[in-house]
Design an enzyme around this catalytic site. Structure first.
Site, PDB file in Angstrom:
ATOM      1  N   HIS A  77      -2.278 -13.697  -3.952  1.00 53.20           N
ATOM      2  CA  HIS A  77      -3.343 -13.645  -4.460  1.00 53.20           C
ATOM      3  C   HIS A  77      -4.215 -14.772  -4.948  1.00 53.20           C
ATOM      4  CE1 HIS A  77      -4.372  -9.275  -3.812  1.00 53.20           C
ATOM      5  NE2 HIS A  77      -2.895  -8.867  -4.096  1.00 53.20           N
ATOM      6  N   ASP A 126      -6.356  -6.254  -1.609  1.00 53.82           N
ATOM      7  CA  ASP A 126      -5.848  -4.810  -2.139  1.00 53.82           C
ATOM      8  C   ASP A 126      -6.827  -3.995  -1.611  1.00 53.82           C
ATOM      9  OD1 ASP A 126      -3.425  -5.923  -3.129  1.00 53.82           O
ATOM     10  OD2 ASP A 126      -4.057  -5.813  -5.175  1.00 53.82           O
ATOM     11  N   GLU A 150       3.989  -1.845  -0.556  1.00 49.80           N
ATOM     12  CA  GLU A 150       2.466  -1.473  -1.038  1.00 49.80           C
ATOM     13  C   GLU A 150       1.707  -1.012   0.054  1.00 49.80           C
ATOM     14  OE1 GLU A 150       1.119  -4.828  -3.595  1.00 49.80           O
ATOM     15  OE2 GLU A 150       2.746  -4.349  -4.870  1.00 49.80           O
ATOM     16  N   HIS A 196      -1.569  -3.370   0.072  1.00 46.66           N
ATOM     17  CA  HIS A 196      -1.771  -4.719  -0.065  1.00 46.66           C
ATOM     18  C   HIS A 196      -1.649  -5.155   1.420  1.00 46.66           C
ATOM     19  CE1 HIS A 196      -0.820  -9.073  -1.813  1.00 46.66           C
ATOM     20  NE2 HIS A 196      -0.262  -8.896  -0.397  1.00 46.66           N
TER      21      HIS A 196
HETATM   22  C1  LIG Z   1      -0.109  -6.215  -8.194  1.00 46.63           C
HETATM   23  C2  LIG Z   1      -0.405  -5.735  -6.796  1.00 46.63           C
HETATM   24  N1  LIG Z   1      -1.685  -5.310  -6.798  1.00 46.63           N
HETATM   25  C3  LIG Z   1      -0.189  -6.954  -6.013  1.00 46.63           C
HETATM   26  O1  LIG Z   1      -1.077  -7.396  -5.259  1.00 46.63           O
HETATM   27  N2  LIG Z   1       1.224  -7.117  -5.694  1.00 46.63           N
HETATM   28  C4  LIG Z   1       1.602  -8.288  -4.551  1.00 46.63           C
HETATM   29  C5  LIG Z   1       3.102  -8.294  -4.521  1.00 46.63           C
HETATM   30  C6  LIG Z   1       1.373  -9.421  -5.343  1.00 46.63           C
HETATM   31  O2  LIG Z   1       1.216  -9.623  -6.594  1.00 46.63           O
HETATM   32  O3  LIG Z   1       1.176 -10.391  -4.522  1.00 46.63           O
HETATM   33 ZN   LIG Z   2      -2.104  -7.355  -3.445  1.00 48.18          ZN
END
Ligand SMILES: C[C@@H](N)C(=O)N[C@H](C)C(=O)O
Ligand SMILES: [Zn+2]
Length: 199
Positions: A89, A96, A160, A163
């Protein structure tokens, strides 16, 4: 959600924005795409990681540090600004997302966004032998989200359903690309611009 340092807007790389637009436009009539999160400052990544790490430790105090780390990494990436291994991110390449109906209300995806439980794994409903009618719907919604984004070049993180990556290291890994195209990014604020220009 009370996350210190979080930015109210969802910023992504231009290439990601264009691919998201194409994905949204390709959805069936009456279904829309909601972007829940995009680029994240390092401080936010650190907060998310520490908070989940602590919550898992509280819930399962007997886990070893290695197990705790593994469980945390399933739902939050390790905070890193390292240009060779940035958290997804932090690059503006990770998003997301979820689906919504014509009124903008989120569709049932089987879990809420960011639920750190096995049912959040993208293929969770694919692995169940029998599904309730509600689970069937959630599975179909996940399939639609996955295929719509995949069609535009995104890869999905298997743990997830929400994501997706485009151009970052997870994208390179899960999409078998030679290398990532996006490194860590900072917002183009006036402060950052002057810092860059004036050394
Ligand atoms: C925290 C969650 N929304 C997310 O983005 N998880 C992935 C694995 C990340 O933190 O890169
Ligand atoms: Zn994410």
């Amino acid at each position: 959600m009370g996350i210190p340092g979080a930015v109210p807007e969802c910023f992504v790389r231009e290439g990601v924005y264009r691919a998201l637009l194409a994905a949204a436009r390709s959805l069936p009539d009456g279904i829309g795409l909601i972007v829940l999160d995009g680029w994240r400052p390092w401080r936010v990544q650190q907060y998310l990681f520490d908070t989940l790490h602590e919550a898992i430790h509280h819930h399962q105090p007997d886990l070893s540090e290695a197990e705790l780390l593994e469980r945390t990494r399933e739902f939050v990436s390790v905070p890193s600004r390292d240009p060779l291994a940035p958290s997804p991110h932090l690059t503006g390449g990770a998003v997301d997302v979820t689906l919504c109906d014509a009124d903008g209300l989120p569709l049932d995806m089987g879990t809420l966004f960011d639920e750190a439980i096995p049912a959040s794994h993208s293929d969770y409903f694919e692995r169940l032998e029998t599904l309730t009618p509600q689970q069937n719907k959630a599975r179909d919604h996940r399939r639609l989200l996955y295929h719509t984004l995949h069609q535009q070049g995104f890869t999905n993180l298997p743990s997830e359903w929400w994501h997706f990556d485009y151009g970052d290291q997870l994208w390179a890994y899960y999409g078998s690309h030679d290398h990532a195209v996006y490194g860590p990014a900072e917002l183009d604020t006036i402060e950052n611009r002057w810092r860059r220009q004036l050394g």
